[in-house]
Design a protein around this motif. Structure first.
Motif, PDB file in Angstrom:
ATOM      1  N   ARG A  59       0.829  -1.201   0.000  1.00 28.42           N
ATOM      2  CA  ARG A  59       0.000   0.000   0.000  1.00 28.42           C
ATOM      3  C   ARG A  59       0.867   1.256   0.000  1.00 28.42           C
ATOM      4  O   ARG A  59       1.923   1.292   0.630  1.00 28.42           O
ATOM      5  N   TYR A  86      -3.082   7.104  -3.906  1.00 28.59           N
ATOM      6  CA  TYR A  86      -3.431   5.998  -3.019  1.00 28.59           C
ATOM      7  C   TYR A  86      -3.385   4.717  -3.842  1.00 28.59           C
ATOM      8  O   TYR A  86      -3.965   4.655  -4.929  1.00 28.59           O
ATOM      9  N   SER A  87      -2.723   3.698  -3.331  1.00 25.07           N
ATOM     10  CA  SER A  87      -2.638   2.443  -4.068  1.00 25.07           C
ATOM     11  C   SER A  87      -2.669   1.274  -3.094  1.00 25.07           C
ATOM     12  O   SER A  87      -2.008   1.305  -2.045  1.00 25.07           O
ATOM     13  N   LYS A  89      -2.302  -2.846  -3.607  1.00 27.83           N
ATOM     14  CA  LYS A  89      -2.097  -3.953  -4.555  1.00 27.83           C
ATOM     15  C   LYS A  89      -3.008  -5.135  -4.260  1.00 27.83           C
ATOM     16  O   LYS A  89      -3.435  -5.844  -5.184  1.00 27.83           O
ATOM     17  N   LYS A  93      -6.346  -1.659  -6.672  1.00 24.32           N
ATOM     18  CA  LYS A  93      -7.000  -0.369  -6.844  1.00 24.32           C
ATOM     19  C   LYS A  93      -5.984   0.762  -6.664  1.00 24.32           C
ATOM     20  O   LYS A  93      -5.109   0.686  -5.802  1.00 24.32           O
ATOM     21  N   THR A  94      -6.122   1.793  -7.492  1.00 25.41           N
ATOM     22  CA  THR A  94      -5.281   2.981  -7.398  1.00 25.41           C
ATOM     23  C   THR A  94      -6.151   4.211  -7.626  1.00 25.41           C
ATOM     24  O   THR A  94      -7.056   4.199  -8.458  1.00 25.41           O
ATOM     25  N   ASN A 119      -8.034   3.597 -11.034  1.00 21.26           N
ATOM     26  CA  ASN A 119      -7.771   2.317 -11.684  1.00 21.26           C
ATOM     27  C   ASN A 119      -8.370   1.233 -10.797  1.00 21.26           C
ATOM     28  O   ASN A 119      -7.838   0.939  -9.711  1.00 21.26           O
ATOM     29  N   ASN A 144       0.142   1.585 -14.972  1.00 19.45           N
ATOM     30  CA  ASN A 144       0.362   0.546 -13.976  1.00 19.45           C
ATOM     31  C   ASN A 144       1.844   0.272 -13.758  1.00 19.45           C
ATOM     32  O   ASN A 144       2.221  -0.764 -13.243  1.00 19.45           O
ATOM     33  N   THR A 146       5.425   0.856 -11.881  1.00 18.07           N
ATOM     34  CA  THR A 146       5.977   1.380 -10.646  1.00 18.07           C
ATOM     35  C   THR A 146       7.058   2.383 -10.995  1.00 18.07           C
ATOM     36  O   THR A 146       7.622   2.358 -12.085  1.00 18.07           O
ATOM     37  N   PHE A 416       2.093   6.822 -10.823  1.00 18.34           N
ATOM     38  CA  PHE A 416       0.994   5.885 -10.678  1.00 18.34           C
ATOM     39  C   PHE A 416       1.508   4.457 -10.514  1.00 18.34           C
ATOM     40  O   PHE A 416       1.546   3.699 -11.472  1.00 18.34           O
TER      41      PHE A 416
END
Length: 418
Positions: A59, A86-87, A89, A93-94, A119, A144, A146, A416
């Motif tokens: 997260r 905010y992400s 895994k 969701k992002t 996302n 998507n 990193t 993102f």
């Protein structure tokens, strides 16, 4: 099969192939495979280790500030933004919230905009205020990557030998210690590096440029990058990119021009946490109020003064067939009346991803110096665009308007995370 590369191979390229023999005694082999072994303690290893660290992070909750400066043809624009990311895994969701200040295309000055990008397993969505109402629109492009995975491709896709990389040492961003690295792409290697890393960086389909066209139309360039990778989790807490290149373009008259373009992107993380409230991923509108994408999109449109032909290029998102109805509309001065034209042609059938050029014949020629609104309807679905018949340049030069969409995936690679 597992093979351990010996210490002596650090910083070198290893080649190998596998051989096999069947019961009849016939030998065969694979093609030669190659891999670059990063040197221990080098910037390449720091990139690699940072990517590994970030892959294990479940997260992310961070705030950031970004500035874009884009120059072309003696004109330039500055876009500043801040936001939150905010992400999660585990939830796949992002969410990215962006508060942006940019030049206004109408009347000069600046305009402010706030939008949210989601996302989610259900798809990608962008939400924001439109004409006084808040709405959410489905979108196609999903970032998507990193922050460090994309940079690691510079060392694993054959680009390592073309780069000048240096580890400067520790710095502090967002109150956290990070490792500061500089990466330079010399002018004589710029196009080769671009071709090497381009498959790993996505571009929205249908934009005015794509990676293949870039390779053909960029005649020279250089890039300098600075980044700081968080020691604990590997996130890029600071990124600065200075890029300049010459873009070759052709006008509708056939004139070939070379335009120098420079852009600078600087992003810094101001707050970082690994605590994420799952409720932040809920769309701000009900699902039945979401505006879903049409079955196709207009990629490009061209029209010329004193011509009765308009050309459109479209891409299908879903299967479509039948007739395409084009409506053109512009304002007549000084009466301020709106003039409309329509034209209909058959398009056959198209599958998702198919692209097609459509040529519409009009009942009258187009006037000079007009902004013309276009609406295309196919199979009950509509998409809108525009074309102009101005004989002079208005607004931003075409090279700037073309390059703006390209800054999004480059910056998105750092903003993102997956």
């Amino acid at each position: 099969y597992v093979a351990i590369a010996p210490e002596a191979c650090s910083g070198k390229e290893i080649s190998w192939r596998f051989y096999a023999k069947d019961k009849a005694g016939n030998w065969n082999s694979t093609e030669i495979k190659k891999i670059n072994i990063v040197e221990k303690g080098s910037p390449a290893e720091i990139l690699y280790q940072s990517a590994k660290k970030f892959e294990s992070v479940k997260r992310i909750n961070e705030s950031f500030e970004t500035t874009y400066i884009i120059m072309s043809g003696g004109m330039g624009i500055i876009i500043t933004s801040s936001g939150e990311l905010y992400s999660d895994k585990d939830l796949n969701k992002t969410k990215v919230v962006v508060h942006m200040t940019m030049p206004s295309y109408y009347g000069g000055g600046t305009q402010n905009a706030t939008f949210e990008i989601y996302n989610l397993p259900e798809g990608a969505f962008i939400c924001g205020e439109s004409y006084g109402a808040y709405e959410c629109q489905e979108m196609e492009m999903i970032y998507n990557l990193t922050p460090t995975t994309n940079l690691t491709t510079l060392t694993t896709l054959g680009a390592q030998k073309m780069l000048d990389m240096e580890h400067i040492g520790p710095r502090t961003y967002a109150g956290r210690t990070c490792e500061y690295i500089t990466i330079s792409v010399p002018e004589d290697k710029f196009i080769d590096v671009l071709k090497t890393i381009s498959p790993s960086v996505p571009l929205p389909e249908g934009e005015s440029l794509n990676w293949e066209e870039l390779s053909e139309n960029i005649t020279s360039g250089s890039m300098d990058m600075e980044l700081c990778l968080d020691r604990e989790i590997g996130d890029a807490t600071y990124v600065k990119i200075d890029m300049s290149f010459t873009l070759k373009s052709e006008s509708y008259t056939g004139e070939v021009r070379e335009t120098p373009i420079k852009f600078n992107i600087e992003t810094k993380v101001t707050r970082l946490s690994q605590e994420v409230d799952p409720s932040v991923f809920e769309l701000p509108v009900a699902w039945e109020e979401v505006k879903w994408l049409p079955k196709f999109e207009i990629i490009n449109a061209t029209c010329q003064p004193n011509s009765n032909v308009v050309k459109l290029w479209i891409r299908a998102r879903k299967e479509i067939s039948g007739e395409a109805k084009l409506t053109l509309s512009w304002i007549e001065y000084p009466a301020y009346t709106r003039h409309n034209l329509t034209s209909t042609i058959g398009i056959g059938s198209m599958k998702p991803g198919d692209k097609k050029e459509l040529s519409f014949s009009l009942s009258e020629s187009l006037p000079e110096d007009k902004w013309i609104d276009l609406t295309l309807e196919i199979a009950g679905s509509k998409d809108s665009s525009y074309c102009t018949t101005y004989s002079y340049q208005t607004g931003l030069p075409e090279p700037i308007r073309s390059i703006i969409p390209l800054t999004a995936p480059i910056t998105g690679a750092f903003l993102f995370p997956a």
